[in-house]
Design a protein around this motif. Structure first.
Motif, short mmCIF file in Angstrom:
data_model
loop_
_atom_site.label_atom_id
_atom_site.label_comp_id
_atom_site.label_asym_id
_atom_site.label_seq_id
_atom_site.Cartn_x
_atom_site.Cartn_y
_atom_site.Cartn_z
N MET A 1 1.03 -27.17 -15.71
CA MET A 1 1.36 -27.94 -16.90
C MET A 1 1.98 -27.04 -17.96
O MET A 1 1.60 -25.89 -18.09
CB MET A 1 0.09 -28.57 -17.47
N ARG A 2 2.87 -27.61 -18.70
CA ARG A 2 3.41 -26.87 -19.84
C ARG A 2 2.33 -26.65 -20.87
O ARG A 2 1.43 -27.47 -21.02
CB ARG A 2 4.47 -27.73 -20.52
N THR B 1 2.16 -29.49 -23.36
CA THR B 1 1.53 -30.72 -22.88
C THR B 1 0.03 -30.54 -22.75
O THR B 1 -0.73 -31.47 -23.03
CB THR B 1 2.13 -31.17 -21.53
N ASP C 1 -5.58 -26.32 -14.10
CA ASP C 1 -5.12 -27.24 -15.15
C ASP C 1 -6.32 -27.85 -15.88
O ASP C 1 -6.32 -27.96 -17.11
CB ASP C 1 -4.29 -28.38 -14.54
N LEU D 1 2.31 -34.71 -15.73
CA LEU D 1 1.80 -33.53 -16.44
C LEU D 1 1.47 -32.41 -15.46
O LEU D 1 1.27 -31.28 -15.84
CB LEU D 1 0.54 -33.90 -17.23
N TYR D 2 1.39 -32.77 -14.19
CA TYR D 2 0.99 -31.77 -13.20
C TYR D 2 2.09 -31.60 -12.18
O TYR D 2 3.07 -32.31 -12.16
CB TYR D 2 -0.32 -32.20 -12.52
N GLY D 3 1.88 -30.62 -11.28
CA GLY D 3 2.78 -30.44 -10.14
C GLY D 3 4.20 -30.10 -10.54
O GLY D 3 4.46 -29.49 -11.57
N ILE E 1 -4.46 -37.01 -8.73
CA ILE E 1 -3.02 -37.18 -8.86
C ILE E 1 -2.29 -35.86 -9.01
O ILE E 1 -1.13 -35.83 -9.36
CB ILE E 1 -2.65 -38.10 -10.04
N GLY E 2 -2.98 -34.76 -8.70
CA GLY E 2 -2.24 -33.51 -8.55
C GLY E 2 -2.58 -32.38 -9.50
O GLY E 2 -1.92 -31.35 -9.47
N ALA E 3 -3.62 -32.55 -10.35
CA ALA E 3 -3.99 -31.43 -11.21
C ALA E 3 -4.64 -30.34 -10.37
O ALA E 3 -5.41 -30.64 -9.46
CB ALA E 3 -4.96 -31.89 -12.29
N HIS E 4 -4.32 -29.10 -10.65
CA HIS E 4 -5.02 -27.99 -10.03
C HIS E 4 -6.30 -27.75 -10.81
O HIS E 4 -6.42 -28.17 -11.96
CB HIS E 4 -4.18 -26.72 -10.08
N ARG F 1 5.79 -30.52 -14.08
CA ARG F 1 5.11 -29.94 -15.24
C ARG F 1 6.08 -29.32 -16.24
O ARG F 1 5.75 -29.09 -17.37
CB ARG F 1 4.10 -28.90 -14.82
#
Ligand SMILES: Nc1ncnc2c1ncn2[C@@H]1O[C@H](COP(=O)(O)OP(=O)(O)OP(=O)(O)O)[C@@H](O)[C@H]1O
Ligand SMILES: [Mg+2]
Lengths: 402, 258
Positions: free
Chosen positions: A1-2, A5, A322, B112-114, A316-319, B117
């Protein structure tokens, strides 16, 4: 993530629980506000004392009668007056890097003029005195060596004395009576204000020390010797030379004098206030740590409560990282926002204290930076464990969590 | 072209309780690009379990899974997360929207992810808005989930699943809580997406809903017992038109009586 954000996500999460966020940060807010206020009051007191010490003059070394050497206790401040004008003369003549020396003898006395009378401090001094104390003679002149030699009946007076005895009059050339002896006023000192003990320094009459000893107090010893060194880095050397010289002059008798530099006097004067500042800051610091534990507690509750949210994010894809950053940033935002609000409150409180009590207050930038930095660090330290707990959740388990 | 989803003799055994539960017992399946599959079966037959395996949310106890040619068993936790983020869209059984978070922000979440981002906030916003338009909820973007009806929440969940342009859309009972008309609306959205080339796998209990898809799989006790193409496929927008007429007629008939 940026990073931006992450920030937005963390801010949104805090906003969703605005009330709880504020209550959580309250511990930090109060802690920081307390630190800032305490340190500001302490610094203010210290700065005031230092300013007063500075009014003594520059590069001053003072010789007091009595000694610390006997059982660690000074044998009575001025109890046995053993300093002599000859000591002062010897210092002036023999010690290097000395710009001025004044033999000082002090006594409170009733003085008269114009049919008015006033109780004041009458000081016998050398002509170097105004120069040593960096104290200008506003009108007229200081008495000179000739006056000292001839035991002249001349006086230089402070502003307060002038106001009391010669209201609406030019004091120069007037006569005042000390112990019924007439002294001619030759000079008026500039306004100096209050000293460390809160005494009015302008409430003073200066006369030649010889006149004081022979005509006024009839004493053979003097109270103190004021010495002005030529430069700050010479003071230690001058102090040692003075000690050596006076010891030598005592020819093997117990040393009955104490030599102090201005810095030592200042340190002694501010020591108590520094200790108090440290103590108060430490207490306030403890409240910061308590505030940090509050943050950790709420963050842990928050992680449990938001298990589903974490599950959704992971699904939904957060590590893990994150999620860790999100919760850590939340904790840091909470604590550093708390810190910033605390600083504002602290400054406001200091302002109020100085307005209502008239205490000197000094908000130091370093205490502000340290307080904000420390509260951010509290956020990192106490936010890390809950954040890591969140990051390690299994997505499917977290989604099933009820 | 190789299948998008290729599973071979896949098993899932839950060890968490006192007795291990063998929820999926050897399923093999090929799903090609552009298919629209309905997964049916009694409650407890293992549909959600299989969906979670397909969605890379859970790992199989045994068996192999190739998603778009990638061997899932070899990926670590973060690689799986990236895969879910980029190739899969998941509509959960019971929405799973973030509470007290607007519809738009919910849809923004996957970006927001992947891979996405690096996008700026305004672009994220724009794309999320576009997906809300697809499901017909653009005007409700600033509403919270508790201000939306069940069907609207489901559509937000679909928009969220679509926002990263997945190759496969997985939906666990997307119409489970919806009335029949809203269900048909959701199927309309799915059919349109499917026409645009997205592969869809969907769990449903309802036979008529299943007939909007192209292929029906029946699961019983963790095994696929039937796998057949849909014969008389229903088309959502035609059905909607028919329902609309029926409603109008009902009003015409009932209004004089009232
Ligand atoms: N986490 C779990 N731990 C243990 N057993 C589980 C777990 N999840 C599901 N099961 C069991 O696995 C079997 C299959 O469950 P699953 O949720 O896949 O059924 P389903 O077909 O989706 O049912 P439904 O139509 O009611 O959603 C059930 O017997 C269930 O009890
Ligand atoms: Mg299910």
């Amino acid at each position: 993530m940026r990073f931006s954000t992450i920030f937005i996500v963390a801010l949104r999460a805090l906003r969703r629980n605005a009330m709880r966020s504020i209550l959580t940060a309250l511990g930090i807010i109060i802690g920081v506000a307390a630190v800032i206020t305490m340190v500001s009051i302490g610094n203010g007191a210290k700065a005031q004392i230092e300013a007063q010490v500075a009014t003594l003059g520059q590069n001053i070394i003072t010789v007091f009668p009595g000694s610390f050497s006997q059982g660690g206790m000074r044998s009575g401040f001025g109890a046995a007056l053993t300093l002599t004008p000859e000591d002062a003369e010897a210092i002036a003549a023999e010690v290097e890097d000395v710009d001025g020396v004044s033999a000082e003898i002090t006594e409170r006395s009733q003085i008269l003029a114009n049919g008015l009378n006033w109780n004041t401090t009458v000081k016998g001094e050398s002509p170097d005195y105004p120069y040593i104390r960096n104290w200008l003679v506003a009108q007229g002149t200081m008495f000179n060596e000739q006056d000292v030699k001839s035991l002249a009946k001349v006086a230089v007076i402070g502003k307060t004395v002038a106001d009391q005895l010669f209201p609406n009059e030019d004091p120069i050339g007037q006569t005042l009576r000390i112990r019924n002896l007439p002294f001619r006023v030759v000079g008026l000192l500039d306004t100096k204000g209050f000293d460390m003990r809160g005494q009015d320094q302008d409430d003073v009459v200066l006369i030649p020390y010889t006149s004081h000893m022979r005509r006024v107090s009839r004493r053979t010893n003097i109270n103190t010797i004021l010495i002005q060194g030529s430069a700050p880095d010479k003071l230690d050397k001058v102090k040692m030379d003075v000690e050596d010289l006076l010891t030598q002059r005592r020819r093997g008798r117990e040393p009955d004098f104490t030599v102090r530099t201005q810095e030592e006097i200042a340190t002694m004067a501010t020591a108590t206030s520094s200790t108090m500042t440290l103590l108060l800051a430490a207490i306030a610091g403890v409240s910061l740590i308590v505030g940090g534990i509050g943050i950790m507690n709420i963050m842990l509750v928050s992680v449990t409560e938001r298990t589903r949210e974490i599950g959704i994010r992971l699904a939904i894809g957060a590590h893990g990282r994150d999620v860790l950053t999100q919760f850590l940033i939340e904790a840091i935002l909470l604590s550093s926002l708390g810190g910033i609000i605390g600083v504002c409150l602290g400054i406001a409180a200091s302002e109020i204290v100085s307005q209502t009590n008239g205490w000197p207050v000094l908000v130091s930038p370093s205490s502000v930076f340290i307080a904000v930095g420390f509260s951010a660090a509290v956020g990192v330290f106490f936010g890390f464990y809950p954040a890591r707990k969140a990051a390690r959740l299994d997505p499917i388990e977290a989604l099933r969590y009820e | 072209m190789p299948p998008v989803v290729q599973i071979r003799d896949i098993h899932k055994i839950y060890e968490s309780g006192e007795v291990p539960v063998h929820a999926v017992r050897g399923v093999s399946l090929d799903i090609h690009k552009g298919e629209f599959v309905a997964l049916m079966g009694a409650s407890g037959s293992g549909k959600s379990t299989l969906m979670n395996l397909l969605g890379c949310l859970d790992r199989p106890t045994r068996g192999s899974y190739l998603l778009d040619g990638i061997e899932i068993e070899k990926l670590n936790r973060n690689e799986l997360a990236d895969l879910r983020n980029q190739k899969l869209g998941f509509v959960f059984q019971g929405f799973n929207l973030l509470a007290r978070t607007t519809a738009l922000e919910n849809v923004e979440l996957p970006m927001l992810y992947g891979r996405h981002r690096r996008l700026g906030m305004s672009e994220i916003r724009e794309r999320a808005m576009h997906c809300l338009e697809i499901v017909g909820l653009a005007n409700r973007h600033d509403h919270f989930p508790n201000q939306l009806s069940g069907g609207q929440q489901q559509r937000v969940a679909i928009a969220r699943a679509l926002v990263n342009e997945p190759q496969v859309l997985l939906a666990d009972e997307p119409t489970g809580n919806l009335d029949s008309k809203t269900s048909v609306e959701v199927m309309g959205v799915f059919q349109k997406l499917n026409d645009d080339g997205i592969t869809i796998v969907m769990v449903t209990h309802e036979l008529d809903i299943a007939s909007y898809t192209r292929r029906n799989l029946i699961l019983r006790d963790g095994v696929v017992v039937r796998d057949e193409a849909v014969q008389n496929r229903l088309i959502a927008h035609k059905e909607l038109a028919r329902i609309g007429q029926a409603e109008a007629a009902a009003k015409l008939v009932s209004s004089p009586a009232a």
